[in-house]
Design a protein around this motif. Structure first.
Motif, PDB file in Angstrom:
ATOM      1  N   GLY A  18      -5.533   3.512  14.838  1.00  0.00           N
ATOM      2  CA  GLY A  18      -6.220   2.219  14.836  1.00  0.00           C
ATOM      3  C   GLY A  18      -5.365   1.089  15.377  1.00  0.00           C
ATOM      4  O   GLY A  18      -4.392   1.296  16.106  1.00  0.00           O
ATOM      5  N   TYR A  37      -3.136  -5.280  15.923  1.00  0.00           N
ATOM      6  CA  TYR A  37      -3.691  -5.695  14.639  1.00  0.00           C
ATOM      7  C   TYR A  37      -3.506  -7.189  14.392  1.00  0.00           C
ATOM      8  O   TYR A  37      -2.622  -7.827  14.961  1.00  0.00           O
ATOM      9  CB  TYR A  37      -3.056  -4.892  13.510  1.00  0.00           C
ATOM     10  CG  TYR A  37      -1.562  -5.087  13.360  1.00  0.00           C
ATOM     11  CD1 TYR A  37      -1.047  -6.004  12.456  1.00  0.00           C
ATOM     12  CD2 TYR A  37      -0.666  -4.350  14.120  1.00  0.00           C
ATOM     13  CE1 TYR A  37       0.313  -6.181  12.313  1.00  0.00           C
ATOM     14  CE2 TYR A  37       0.694  -4.516  13.988  1.00  0.00           C
ATOM     15  CZ  TYR A  37       1.175  -5.432  13.075  1.00  0.00           C
ATOM     16  OH  TYR A  37       2.530  -5.606  12.938  1.00  0.00           O
ATOM     17  N   SER A  63      -5.574  -7.471   9.086  1.00  0.00           N
ATOM     18  CA  SER A  63      -6.092  -6.121   9.342  1.00  0.00           C
ATOM     19  C   SER A  63      -5.543  -5.117   8.336  1.00  0.00           C
ATOM     20  O   SER A  63      -4.439  -5.271   7.814  1.00  0.00           O
ATOM     21  CB  SER A  63      -5.704  -5.656  10.740  1.00  0.00           C
ATOM     22  OG  SER A  63      -6.304  -6.453  11.723  1.00  0.00           O
ATOM     23  N   ASP A  64      -6.330  -4.051   8.125  1.00  0.00           N
ATOM     24  CA  ASP A  64      -5.862  -2.966   7.279  1.00  0.00           C
ATOM     25  C   ASP A  64      -4.989  -2.017   8.106  1.00  0.00           C
ATOM     26  O   ASP A  64      -4.806  -2.215   9.304  1.00  0.00           O
ATOM     27  CB  ASP A  64      -7.042  -2.216   6.663  1.00  0.00           C
ATOM     28  CG  ASP A  64      -7.933  -1.559   7.723  1.00  0.00           C
ATOM     29  OD1 ASP A  64      -7.728  -1.807   8.926  1.00  0.00           O
ATOM     30  OD2 ASP A  64      -8.825  -0.811   7.335  1.00  0.00           O
ATOM     31  N   ASP A  76      -4.735   1.954   9.040  1.00  0.00           N
ATOM     32  CA  ASP A  76      -5.482   3.210   9.009  1.00  0.00           C
ATOM     33  C   ASP A  76      -4.503   4.376   9.009  1.00  0.00           C
ATOM     34  O   ASP A  76      -3.664   4.483   9.905  1.00  0.00           O
ATOM     35  CB  ASP A  76      -6.402   3.308  10.233  1.00  0.00           C
ATOM     36  CG  ASP A  76      -7.397   2.157  10.293  1.00  0.00           C
ATOM     37  OD1 ASP A  76      -8.145   1.991   9.311  1.00  0.00           O
ATOM     38  OD2 ASP A  76      -7.416   1.433  11.299  1.00  0.00           O
TER      39      ASP A  76
END
Length: 82
Positions: free
Chosen positions: A54, A61, A65-66, A68
């Motif tokens: 991701g 990012y 953002s997370d 992944d």
């Protein structure tokens, strides 16, 4: 006049990119989190692989953002964490 507007737009895009890009500290914090998760997974399943994918993997990012992650392996035991 047209070149001035192009220059101003270019400058505004660069400022926005700099504003939205994670800082070096934010990047280190994320890298540390990935290392800790990888270490925890490897303690449970020594032959497992943890892969990042991701936006974090590509470096695209945002600060909010997370991250992944996927755990890859053949598991003879399953642990319920929650």
């Amino acid at each position: 006049m047209s070149q001035y507007l192009h220059f101003r737009l270019h400058e505004e895009i660069e400022h926005f990119f700099a504003y939205m890009s994670p800082t070096a500290i934010e990047h280190k914090v994320r890298a540390h989190a990935v290392r800790r998760i990888t270490e925890a997974v490897r303690r449970l399943w020594p032959h497992a692989r943890v892969e990042v994918f991701g936006s974090y993997r590509t470096g695209l990012y945002l600060p909010t953002s997370d991250i992944d992650l996927v755990v890859i392996g053949i598991f003879s035991t399953y642990i319920i964490l929650f």
